[in-house]
Enzyme design. Structure first.
Site, PDB file in Angstrom:
ATOM      1  N   LEU A  62       0.876  -1.169   0.000  1.00 12.32           N
ATOM      2  CA  LEU A  62       0.000   0.000   0.000  1.00 12.32           C
ATOM      3  C   LEU A  62       0.914   1.220   0.000  1.00 12.32           C
ATOM      4  O   LEU A  62       1.766   1.371   0.878  1.00 12.32           O
ATOM      5  CB  LEU A  62      -0.897  -0.015   1.236  1.00 12.32           C
ATOM      6  CG  LEU A  62      -2.084   0.949   1.272  1.00 12.32           C
ATOM      7  CD1 LEU A  62      -3.012   0.730   0.082  1.00 12.32           C
ATOM      8  CD2 LEU A  62      -2.868   0.785   2.568  1.00 12.32           C
ATOM      9  N   ASP A  63       0.751   2.094  -0.995  1.00 13.15           N
ATOM     10  CA  ASP A  63       1.635   3.255  -1.145  1.00 13.15           C
ATOM     11  C   ASP A  63       1.644   4.120   0.115  1.00 13.15           C
ATOM     12  O   ASP A  63       0.631   4.200   0.821  1.00 13.15           O
ATOM     13  CB  ASP A  63       1.185   4.115  -2.331  1.00 13.15           C
ATOM     14  CG  ASP A  63       1.416   3.432  -3.670  1.00 13.15           C
ATOM     15  OD1 ASP A  63       2.226   2.494  -3.711  1.00 13.15           O
ATOM     16  OD2 ASP A  63       0.779   3.844  -4.658  1.00 13.15           O
ATOM     17  N   PRO A  64       2.747   4.815   0.391  1.00 19.67           N
ATOM     18  CA  PRO A  64       2.809   5.700   1.559  1.00 19.67           C
ATOM     19  C   PRO A  64       1.698   6.749   1.590  1.00 19.67           C
ATOM     20  O   PRO A  64       1.178   7.074   2.663  1.00 19.67           O
ATOM     21  CB  PRO A  64       4.181   6.364   1.425  1.00 19.67           C
ATOM     22  CG  PRO A  64       5.005   5.372   0.679  1.00 19.67           C
ATOM     23  CD  PRO A  64       4.059   4.726  -0.301  1.00 19.67           C
ATOM     24  N   LEU A  65       1.297   7.276   0.422  1.00 18.14           N
ATOM     25  CA  LEU A  65       0.256   8.296   0.378  1.00 18.14           C
ATOM     26  C   LEU A  65      -1.141   7.728   0.585  1.00 18.14           C
ATOM     27  O   LEU A  65      -2.099   8.485   0.742  1.00 18.14           O
ATOM     28  CB  LEU A  65       0.306   9.047  -0.951  1.00 18.14           C
ATOM     29  CG  LEU A  65       1.517   9.952  -1.164  1.00 18.14           C
ATOM     30  CD1 LEU A  65       1.437  10.636  -2.526  1.00 18.14           C
ATOM     31  CD2 LEU A  65       1.609  11.004  -0.069  1.00 18.14           C
ATOM     32  N   ALA A  66      -1.269   6.407   0.577  1.00 18.18           N
ATOM     33  CA  ALA A  66      -2.569   5.764   0.783  1.00 18.18           C
ATOM     34  C   ALA A  66      -2.710   5.309   2.227  1.00 18.18           C
ATOM     35  O   ALA A  66      -1.732   5.007   2.906  1.00 18.18           O
ATOM     36  CB  ALA A  66      -2.703   4.565  -0.151  1.00 18.18           C
TER      37      ALA A  66
END
Length: 315
Positions: A62-66
């Site tokens: 899961l991307d850091p921005l998510a």
């Protein structure tokens, strides 16, 4: 420049350091509600530390921005990671219209802008074209490998990344809210689908461009965000961490269970196939798992009435 003081030197000055907790065998799943700004690798480290676990891994980056659901497997649960990663996923995401970025989210640099903004009716009319099995070009900043290199590494190095379209499955795509400048959607999709690519392609097709401004994952396979634990809860106490630990077989609830007797369980533990008897015994099946006395024994396949173990568990 002052040299850093070593731990040994500090100890001689009357300061001591608490020893690292001894790693232990912990088996099960932690469904984490990952906050924005945290990498998936860091999230795994947080969970591993909370349980002093020897072994841990996640079921899908899961991307850091998510934010949102990040299933983390401990110990023997790591053997069930593929069953979770292959499951359906659900997301809630907000698209900001008028700007396209090179990463298709807020982290990238702006590469194009548009003045127009879509109305809700135009967006709704377009959604059927983005559901079902569609062809999707992944974002250039993605983990897909090109000649052994990650696409995002090549893109960061300034190389021209060209990715081929590939089929993905989008089960549902719904509008949650719309205010003109942004639209929030809910999406249910299969493995390999990029929400950032959905936002990019919606914007291009509508002629107004767009990128993901907020992204939250709400379901992965059998796990739902309603069952997720926060980072704060895991750090609060050993009791709250223990309450967040789900059994290993929680990852397998979407495939059939077969209960076997003790003798068959012992054979399976040795990696041997067993003949399934009884009127209701399946003859052929995809993935199944076996238990004995409520304890997970193995996952595998059924071939002509025999259960063939692929993964055996030491629980």
């Amino acid at each position: 420049m002052t040299e850093p003081t070593s731990p040994d030197a500090l100890e001689t000055q009357g300061q001591s350091f608490a020893p690292r907790p001894k790693r232990r065998d912990v088996h099960g799943w932690v469904v984490l509600d990952k906050p924005v700004g945290m990498t998936s690798t860091h999230a795994v480290a947080v969970v591993k530390r909370a349980f002093a676990a020897k072994k841990a891994g996640h079921a899908g980056t899961l991307d850091p921005l998510a934010s949102g659901l990040l299933p983390i497997a401990l110990g023997e649960a790591t053997k069930t990671v593929p069953f979770v990663m292959d499951g359906r996923k659900a997301y809630q995401f907000t698209v900001a219209w008028g700007t396209q970025t090179d990463t298709d989210d807020t982290e990238g640099k702006v590469i194009a802008t548009a003045d127009g903004r879509p109305d809700e009716a135009a967006i709704a009319a377009l959604l059927p074209r983005f559901t079902g099995t569609i062809q999707q070009v992944p974002p250039k900043f993605s983990a897909i490998k090109i000649a052994g290199e990650r696409a995002y590494d090549l893109a960061r190095d300034g190389e021209d990344v060209v990715l081929e379209a590939r089929p993905v499955e989008i089960d549902a795509l719904r509008i949650v809210s719309h205010d003109g400048a942004t639209t929030t959607f809910e999406a249910e999709c299969g493995k390999g689908t990029y929400v950032r690519a959905i936002a990019r392609d919606l914007g291009i097709t509508l002629g107004c461009l767009g990128h993901v401004a907020h992204l939250r994952r709400t379901r992965v396979g059998p796990f739902d965000i309603a069952d997720a634990a926060s980072v704060e809860a895991l750090r609060e106490s050993t009791e709250s961490a223990a309450a967040a630990l789900l059994p290993v077989k929680a990852a397998l609830t979407l495939i059939p269970e077969i209960v076997v007797h003790r003798d068959a369980a012992l054979r399976l533990k040795r990696g041997q196939s067993v003949l399934l008897r009884g009127r209701d015994a399946p003859v052929e099946s995809q993935s199944v798992y076996t238990t004995c006395g409520g304890v997970l024994i193995a996952t595998g396949m059924i071939d002509q009435g025999e259960f063939v173990p692929h993964r055996v568990f030491n629980l």
